[in-house]
Scaffold this motif. Structure first.
Motif, PDB file in Angstrom:
ATOM      1  N   SER A  77      38.834  43.803  53.990  1.00 20.52           N
ATOM      2  CA  SER A  77      39.867  42.802  53.113  1.00 20.52           C
ATOM      3  C   SER A  77      38.770  41.841  52.405  1.00 20.52           C
ATOM      4  O   SER A  77      37.618  41.468  52.973  1.00 20.52           O
ATOM      5  CB  SER A  77      40.655  41.933  54.105  1.00 20.52           C
ATOM      6  OG  SER A  77      41.407  42.853  54.592  1.00 20.52           O
ATOM      7  N   ARG A  96      42.880  46.471  44.918  1.00 20.95           N
ATOM      8  CA  ARG A  96      44.430  46.558  45.431  1.00 20.95           C
ATOM      9  C   ARG A  96      44.957  47.738  44.895  1.00 20.95           C
ATOM     10  O   ARG A  96      45.646  48.594  45.452  1.00 20.95           O
ATOM     11  CB  ARG A  96      45.116  45.163  45.015  1.00 20.95           C
ATOM     12  CG  ARG A  96      44.832  44.147  45.757  1.00 20.95           C
ATOM     13  CD  ARG A  96      45.966  42.881  45.647  1.00 20.95           C
ATOM     14  NE  ARG A  96      46.112  42.704  44.423  1.00 20.95           N
ATOM     15  CZ  ARG A  96      45.636  41.570  43.623  1.00 20.95           C
ATOM     16  NH1 ARG A  96      44.542  40.895  44.404  1.00 20.95           N
ATOM     17  NH2 ARG A  96      45.644  41.447  42.654  1.00 20.95           N
ATOM     18  N   GLU A 147      42.529  45.834  50.119  1.00 25.72           N
ATOM     19  CA  GLU A 147      43.318  44.313  50.336  1.00 25.72           C
ATOM     20  C   GLU A 147      42.119  43.364  49.747  1.00 25.72           C
ATOM     21  O   GLU A 147      41.295  43.575  50.206  1.00 25.72           O
ATOM     22  CB  GLU A 147      43.460  44.400  51.803  1.00 25.72           C
ATOM     23  CG  GLU A 147      43.993  42.727  52.197  1.00 25.72           C
ATOM     24  CD  GLU A 147      45.198  42.165  51.274  1.00 25.72           C
ATOM     25  OE1 GLU A 147      45.203  41.228  51.068  1.00 25.72           O
ATOM     26  OE2 GLU A 147      46.247  43.204  51.334  1.00 25.72           O
TER      27      GLU A 147
END
Length: 257
Positions: A37, A56, A61
């Motif tokens: 992430s 994305r 993420e």
């Protein structure tokens, strides 16, 4: 994208400053593709949102948080928002920085010196100080800072202000690494030479100076931002766990004369 280190990065969170362009952008895209992430921080909102959106769109993420890293309150807000979203920060890549403008030593005024220190050193100090307590809670974290090959040369005739600030980054990296080595924290720096990024144009590098830089590189080319991104990934990976405090010079063999 091929996973370089298996599923190691799948549950990891990285915060990257200067993520809208250059080395920061390439690192954000690479880490996103490896399963991490990615919190993208930059002062340039449009390009920053684009990087997070690209991650994305490719199934990763990411979020973008506009941040002026020369301001401690904005740094604090950045870290608070990242923690609220993800609950942890495993890696910090302090990529934001600039020579601002080329200047001979006697022409460096107080405003240029202060801004060079604020952007290139104090931002790294403040980001590290804001993130480190959260890493210590988990007894785990890797901090990678961007220093510069100019630390070996001093930046004579063009960027002593920048070289001096980056020298402080190298020293900060060493001190943080050694102080927290027994608490699961690693801290490293990368010292690039001339790279093919917006950095050169933004700092007013003349064609003559650019050619001088290139002439000093035996490989006879500029570095690519993706090459730094791959190095950052390696530094943060589980195959690099005994490496801390060091700076890695990346300059195609040049920078020593």
């Amino acid at each position: 994208m091929i996973k370089r280190y298996g599923d190691y990065f799948d549950d990891k969170v990285i915060l990257i400053t200067g993520a809208a362009s250059g080395m920061g952008r390439e690192a954000a895209l690479l880490f996103g593709g490896q399963g991490a992430s990615v919190v993208c921080a930059d002062i340039d909102e449009g390009p920053g949102e684009d990087v997070a959106g690209t991650i994305r769109a490719e199934g990763g993420e990411s979020q973008f948080i506009r941040t002026d890293v020369t301001r401690r309150p904005e740094i604090n807000r950045l870290v608070e928002q990242a923690m609220a979203k993800y609950g942890k920060i495993d890696f910090l890549f302090n990529s934001a920085g600039s020579a601002l403008k080329r200047s001979k030593f006697l022409d460096i005024d107080e405003d240029l010196l202060n801004l060079a220190i604020d952007l290139n050193f104090k931002s790294v100090f403040n980001m590290t100080q804001a993130v480190l307590p959260h890493m210590l809670q988990h007894q785990f974290g890797v901090i990678v800072n961007v220093s510069s090959m100019s630390v070996k040369r001093g930046g004579p005739g063009a960027s002593i202000h920048y070289a001096a600030a980056k020298g402080a980054v190298t020293t900060l990296t060493l001190g943080v690494a050694r102080e927290f080595a027994k608490e699961g924290i690693r801290c490293l720096s990368i010292s690039p030479g001339p790279f093919d990024t917006a950095f050169q144009k933004a700092s007013g590098t003349t064609a003559e100076l650019a050619q001088k830089f290139l002439a000093d590189v035996p490989m006879n080319r500029l570095g690519r931002p993706s090459e730094i991104a791959e190095l950052v990934l390696f530094m943060c990976s589980n195959v690099c766990e005994f490496m801390t405090a060091d700076t890695v010079y990346v300059n195609g063999g040049g920078g020593y004369r």
